[in-house]
Design an enzyme around this catalytic site. Structure first.
Site, PDB file in Angstrom:
ATOM      1  N   ASP A  66       0.809  -1.227   0.000  1.00  0.00           N
ATOM      2  CA  ASP A  66       0.000   0.000   0.000  1.00  0.00           C
ATOM      3  C   ASP A  66       0.839   1.274   0.000  1.00  0.00           C
ATOM      4  OD1 ASP A  66      -2.173  -1.694   0.119  1.00  0.00           O
ATOM      5  OD2 ASP A  66      -2.273  -1.637   2.309  1.00  0.00           O
ATOM      6  N   GLN A 114       1.943  -6.013  -3.218  1.00  0.00           N
ATOM      7  CA  GLN A 114       2.402  -6.154  -1.829  1.00  0.00           C
ATOM      8  C   GLN A 114       3.671  -5.305  -1.612  1.00  0.00           C
ATOM      9  OE1 GLN A 114       1.456  -9.502  -3.483  1.00  0.00           O
ATOM     10  NE2 GLN A 114      -0.462  -8.538  -2.927  1.00  0.00           N
ATOM     11  N   LYS A 170       1.714   2.200  -5.101  1.00  0.00           N
ATOM     12  CA  LYS A 170       2.261   1.658  -6.363  1.00  0.00           C
ATOM     13  C   LYS A 170       1.345   1.965  -7.547  1.00  0.00           C
ATOM     14  CE  LYS A 170       2.297  -2.387  -4.345  1.00  0.00           C
ATOM     15  NZ  LYS A 170       2.031  -1.997  -2.938  1.00  0.00           N
ATOM     16  N   GLY A 226      -4.554  -4.238  -3.880  1.00  0.00           N
ATOM     17  CA  GLY A 226      -5.569  -3.204  -4.132  1.00  0.00           C
ATOM     18  C   GLY A 226      -4.819  -1.942  -4.494  1.00  0.00           C
ATOM     19  N   HIS A 227      -4.797  -1.601  -5.771  1.00  0.00           N
ATOM     20  CA  HIS A 227      -4.011  -0.461  -6.251  1.00  0.00           C
ATOM     21  C   HIS A 227      -4.957   0.665  -6.656  1.00  0.00           C
ATOM     22  CE1 HIS A 227      -0.359  -3.260  -7.239  1.00  0.00           C
ATOM     23  NE2 HIS A 227      -0.745  -3.305  -5.983  1.00  0.00           N
TER      24      HIS A 227
HETATM   25  P1  GDP Z   1      -0.846   0.397  -3.526  1.00  0.00           P
HETATM   26  O1  GDP Z   1      -1.426  -0.901  -3.079  1.00  0.00           O
HETATM   27  O2  GDP Z   1       0.629   0.457  -3.286  1.00  0.00           O
HETATM   28  O3  GDP Z   1      -1.194   0.749  -4.935  1.00  0.00           O
HETATM   29  O4  GDP Z   1      -1.483   1.523  -2.590  1.00  0.00           O
HETATM   30  P2  GDP Z   1      -3.034   1.638  -2.150  1.00  0.00           P
HETATM   31  O5  GDP Z   1      -3.823   2.140  -3.289  1.00  0.00           O
HETATM   32  O6  GDP Z   1      -3.492   0.387  -1.494  1.00  0.00           O
HETATM   33  O7  GDP Z   1      -2.906   2.695  -0.981  1.00  0.00           O
HETATM   34  C1  GDP Z   1      -2.408   3.966  -1.171  1.00  0.00           C
HETATM   35  C2  GDP Z   1      -3.477   4.969  -0.744  1.00  0.00           C
HETATM   36  O8  GDP Z   1      -2.892   6.249  -0.647  1.00  0.00           O
HETATM   37  C3  GDP Z   1      -4.577   5.118  -1.769  1.00  0.00           C
HETATM   38  O9  GDP Z   1      -5.756   5.494  -1.108  1.00  0.00           O
HETATM   39  C4  GDP Z   1      -4.076   6.262  -2.656  1.00  0.00           C
HETATM   40  O10 GDP Z   1      -5.145   6.948  -3.312  1.00  0.00           O
HETATM   41  C5  GDP Z   1      -3.415   7.143  -1.626  1.00  0.00           C
HETATM   42  N1  GDP Z   1      -2.230   7.887  -2.066  1.00  0.00           N
HETATM   43  C6  GDP Z   1      -1.228   7.522  -2.916  1.00  0.00           C
HETATM   44  N2  GDP Z   1      -0.252   8.446  -2.933  1.00  0.00           N
HETATM   45  C7  GDP Z   1      -0.631   9.410  -2.084  1.00  0.00           C
HETATM   46  C8  GDP Z   1      -0.025  10.632  -1.644  1.00  0.00           C
HETATM   47  O11 GDP Z   1       1.071  11.003  -2.013  1.00  0.00           O
HETATM   48  N3  GDP Z   1      -0.728  11.380  -0.734  1.00  0.00           N
HETATM   49  C9  GDP Z   1      -1.950  11.001  -0.270  1.00  0.00           C
HETATM   50  N4  GDP Z   1      -2.552  11.781   0.628  1.00  0.00           N
HETATM   51  N5  GDP Z   1      -2.544   9.866  -0.653  1.00  0.00           N
HETATM   52  C10 GDP Z   1      -1.887   9.081  -1.529  1.00  0.00           C
HETATM   53  P1  IMO Z   2      -0.923  -4.153  -2.293  1.00  0.00           P
HETATM   54  O1  IMO Z   2      -0.481  -4.670  -3.628  1.00  0.00           O
HETATM   55  C1  IMO Z   2      -1.032  -4.630   2.022  1.00  0.00           C
HETATM   56  C2  IMO Z   2      -1.048  -8.739   3.565  1.00  0.00           C
HETATM   57  C3  IMO Z   2      -2.316  -9.205   4.261  1.00  0.00           C
HETATM   58  C4  IMO Z   2      -1.712 -10.207   5.237  1.00  0.00           C
HETATM   59  C5  IMO Z   2      -0.590 -10.840   4.434  1.00  0.00           C
HETATM   60  C6  IMO Z   2      -0.958 -12.167   3.772  1.00  0.00           C
HETATM   61  O2  IMO Z   2      -2.219  -3.460  -2.333  1.00  0.00           O
HETATM   62  O3  IMO Z   2       0.151  -3.372  -1.631  1.00  0.00           O
HETATM   63  P2  IMO Z   2      -2.465 -12.837   1.687  1.00  0.00           P
HETATM   64  O4  IMO Z   2      -3.893 -12.557   1.367  1.00  0.00           O
HETATM   65  O5  IMO Z   2      -1.509 -12.362   0.671  1.00  0.00           O
HETATM   66  O6  IMO Z   2      -2.232 -14.288   2.038  1.00  0.00           O
HETATM   67  O7  IMO Z   2      -2.163 -12.018   3.051  1.00  0.00           O
HETATM   68  O8  IMO Z   2      -0.244  -9.905   3.446  1.00  0.00           O
HETATM   69  N1  IMO Z   2      -1.256  -8.207   2.194  1.00  0.00           N
HETATM   70  C7  IMO Z   2      -1.209  -6.904   1.883  1.00  0.00           C
HETATM   71  N2  IMO Z   2      -1.055  -5.815   2.669  1.00  0.00           N
HETATM   72  N3  IMO Z   2      -1.111  -4.496   0.682  1.00  0.00           N
HETATM   73  C8  IMO Z   2      -1.243  -5.581  -0.108  1.00  0.00           C
HETATM   74  O9  IMO Z   2      -1.193  -5.492  -1.456  1.00  0.00           O
HETATM   75  C9  IMO Z   2      -1.331  -6.855   0.485  1.00  0.00           C
HETATM   76  N4  IMO Z   2      -1.479  -8.107   0.002  1.00  0.00           N
HETATM   77  C10 IMO Z   2      -1.416  -8.920   1.054  1.00  0.00           C
HETATM   78  O10 IMO Z   2      -2.958  -8.123   4.902  1.00  0.00           O
HETATM   79  O11 IMO Z   2      -1.128  -9.524   6.323  1.00  0.00           O
HETATM   80 MG    MG Z   3      -2.929  -1.602  -1.809  1.00  0.00          MG
END
Ligand code: GDP
Ligand code: IMO
Ligand code: MG
Length: 420
Positions: free
Chosen positions: A13, A222, A16, A40-41
């Site tokens: 998270d 991840q 990415k 979840g991107h």
């Molecule tokens: P990913 O899994 O690495 O793609 O990241 P996620 O989407 O799960 O989580 C990142 C969260 O931070 C999302 O809600 C994005 O919309 C938000 N986000 C990404 N970059 C920034 C930033 O620079 N500032 C803020 N405030 N939010 C951000």
């Molecule tokens: P993105 O790509 C954050 C965590 C789960 C759990 C562990 C194992 O959005 O960054 P799994 O379902 O893979 O067997 O879970 O890994 N986990 C993540 N945490 N971002 C993710 O993906 C994750 N994918 C798995 O919360 O702790």
């Molecule tokens: Mg994510």
């Protein structure tokens, strides 16, 4: 040409999806190489928000081909739902979304096994996303898996049945109630929907593309600390998240890896169980959680929050061979008068500046205090315009890691990005 990589340096998270979307116009191909719908991107642009689980984050760019590489585990139901959601926005994905034929398929019983395993672990549960990731990868290494290429074979249903029966036998040994018929029906419908996409020989496709001078970006899911080898085992996911995984996950040689972009939040978050040395249980932790809207994009769970951990970051930089850093959510720290960064750990009075085998609660982060900048970073158009306190923070990270910070993200929107 070489394949560039963008991957997470923390527990996922890091943002990415947002940054891949920003960089994708520079690439011909964006490819996922591992993980599955546990990811979840989030992408935000033109007042629209999309959360992608399986589809690569280059999908909204006109001239970019998006590929699900063979290191991924794919749930057809989640994939079909995601296709529908993206196509509602007017995109037709038949042409610019390809799937490697060796991609493994997540069965309905994988999800049940995931839940049953977690139930069995009780308090020691991993906190998985419940998407069947662990059981699906177990079948891959156990040489049992169904792959996308099998869908076109005449014995697909028989193979499915044989694997499902193996799973049901295993489930008999658990004290776990479950129902399967509804999801199974959807699953078979979704398998049919998969057939409109082109299944490719991943290794040939990527190597040919590189020979033709095409630019490829591999999109990690991840984060490094969740990697099956490098991460905080057993509280990890089941795939190779690191840059090494790009080779097996796409079918390319190590010599074909180019730049490695390592992405990190200006603080740290984690979803699910497992050690987290810099985790905060105080007002600062709550503030990061609230201002940062730290809720899982896949499960909606609250993300645990803490300060940036340099020991972990340096470890992740090293193991991935990171050539450029990307910092996200710097804007969240704009709200703090002061904030902390862990420089190293102490264990029984001894300094530890590496990521140890066992991360216990006795491991104490030693913090450096930074002065906050208390101003809006969105106004900065170049590094020269950084508030001095922010420049101190960025310089510190560059000096400690030995890697330049090339991109700074100051908001969730595509436009809130500074390429230095
Ligand atoms: P990913 O899994 O690495 O793609 O990241 P996620 O989407 O799960 O989580 C990142 C969260 O931070 C999302 O809600 C994005 O919309 C938000 N986000 C990404 N970059 C920034 C930033 O620079 N500032 C803020 N405030 N939010 C951000
Ligand atoms: P993105 O790509 C954050 C965590 C789960 C759990 C562990 C194992 O959005 O960054 P799994 O379902 O893979 O067997 O879970 O890994 N986990 C993540 N945490 N971002 C993710 O993906 C994750 N994918 C798995 O919360 O702790
Ligand atoms: Mg994510």
């Amino acid at each position: 040409m070489k394949t560039d990589v963008l991957l997470g340096l923390q527990w996922g998270d890091e943002g990415k999806g947002k940054i891949v979307d920003v960089l994708s116009p520079e690439y011909d191909i964006i490819a996922r190489f591992q993980g599955g719908p546990n990811a979840g991107h989030t992408l935000i642009f033109n007042n629209q928000k999309f959360v992608l689980h399986l589809i690569p984050s280059g999908i909204f760019r006109e001239n970019t081909t998006n590929v699900i590489g063979e290191g991924v585990v794919l749930d057809p139901v989640i994939f079909a739902e995601e296709i529908e959601q993206v196509e509602k926005s007017g995109r037709n994905l038949s042409e610019n979304l390809l799937i490697a034929e060796k991609t493994n398929i997540i069965l309905p019983t994988h999800r049940i096994l995931d839940a049953a395993d977690e139930n069995e672990l009780g308090k020691l549960k991993i906190g998985s996303t419940g998407k069947g990731i662990g059981p699906a990868y177990k079948d891959k290494t156990g040489r049992n898996a169904l792959r996308v290429g099998d869908i076109m074979m005449p014995d697909f249903r028989e193979k499915y049945k044989a694997l499902k029966n193996k799973h049901l036998k295993r489930l008999e040994t658990y004290n776990f109630e479950f129902g399967i018929s509804e999801y199974e029906e959807k699953w078979f419908e979704s398998i049919e929907k998969l057939k409109r996409f082109k299944f490719i020989n991943g290794s040939h496709f990527f190597n040919d593309a590189l020979s033709e001078g095409k630019k490829i970006l591999a999109e990690g899911a991840q984060g490094t600390l969740l990697d099956i080898n490098a991460g905080t085992y057993p509280f990890v996911t089941s795939s190779t998240v690191t840059s090494a995984g790009v080779c097996t996950g796409l079918g390319i040689a190590p010599s074909k890896i180019g730049d490695v972009y390592g992405i990190f939040k200006a603080y740290t978050t984690r979803v699910g169980s497992g050690p987290f040395p810099t985790e905060l249980f105080d007002n600062d932790g709550e503030k990061l959680q609230n201002i940062g809207h730290e809720y899982g994009a896949t499960t909606g769970r609250k993300r645990r929050c803490g300060w940036l951990d340099m020991t972990a970051l340096k470890y992740a930089v090293q193991i991935n061979g990171v050539t450029a850093l990307i910092m996200t959510k710097a804007d969240i720290l704009s709200e703090f008068d002061t904030f902390k960064v862990s420089e190293y750990y102490e264990l029984n009075g001894k300094k530890i500046n590496y990521f140890p085998y066992k991360i216990t609660y006795d491991l104490k982060p030693v913090y450096k205090i930074f002065k906050g900048w208390k101003s809006n970073l969105k106004n900065c158009k170049s590094k020269d315009e950084f508030p001095p306190e922010f420049a101190v923070f960025v310089n510190y990270i560059e000096k400690e890691t030995g890697v330049p910070v090339k991109i700074i993200s100051t908001g969730a929107d595509r436009n809130d990005t500074l390429i230095c």
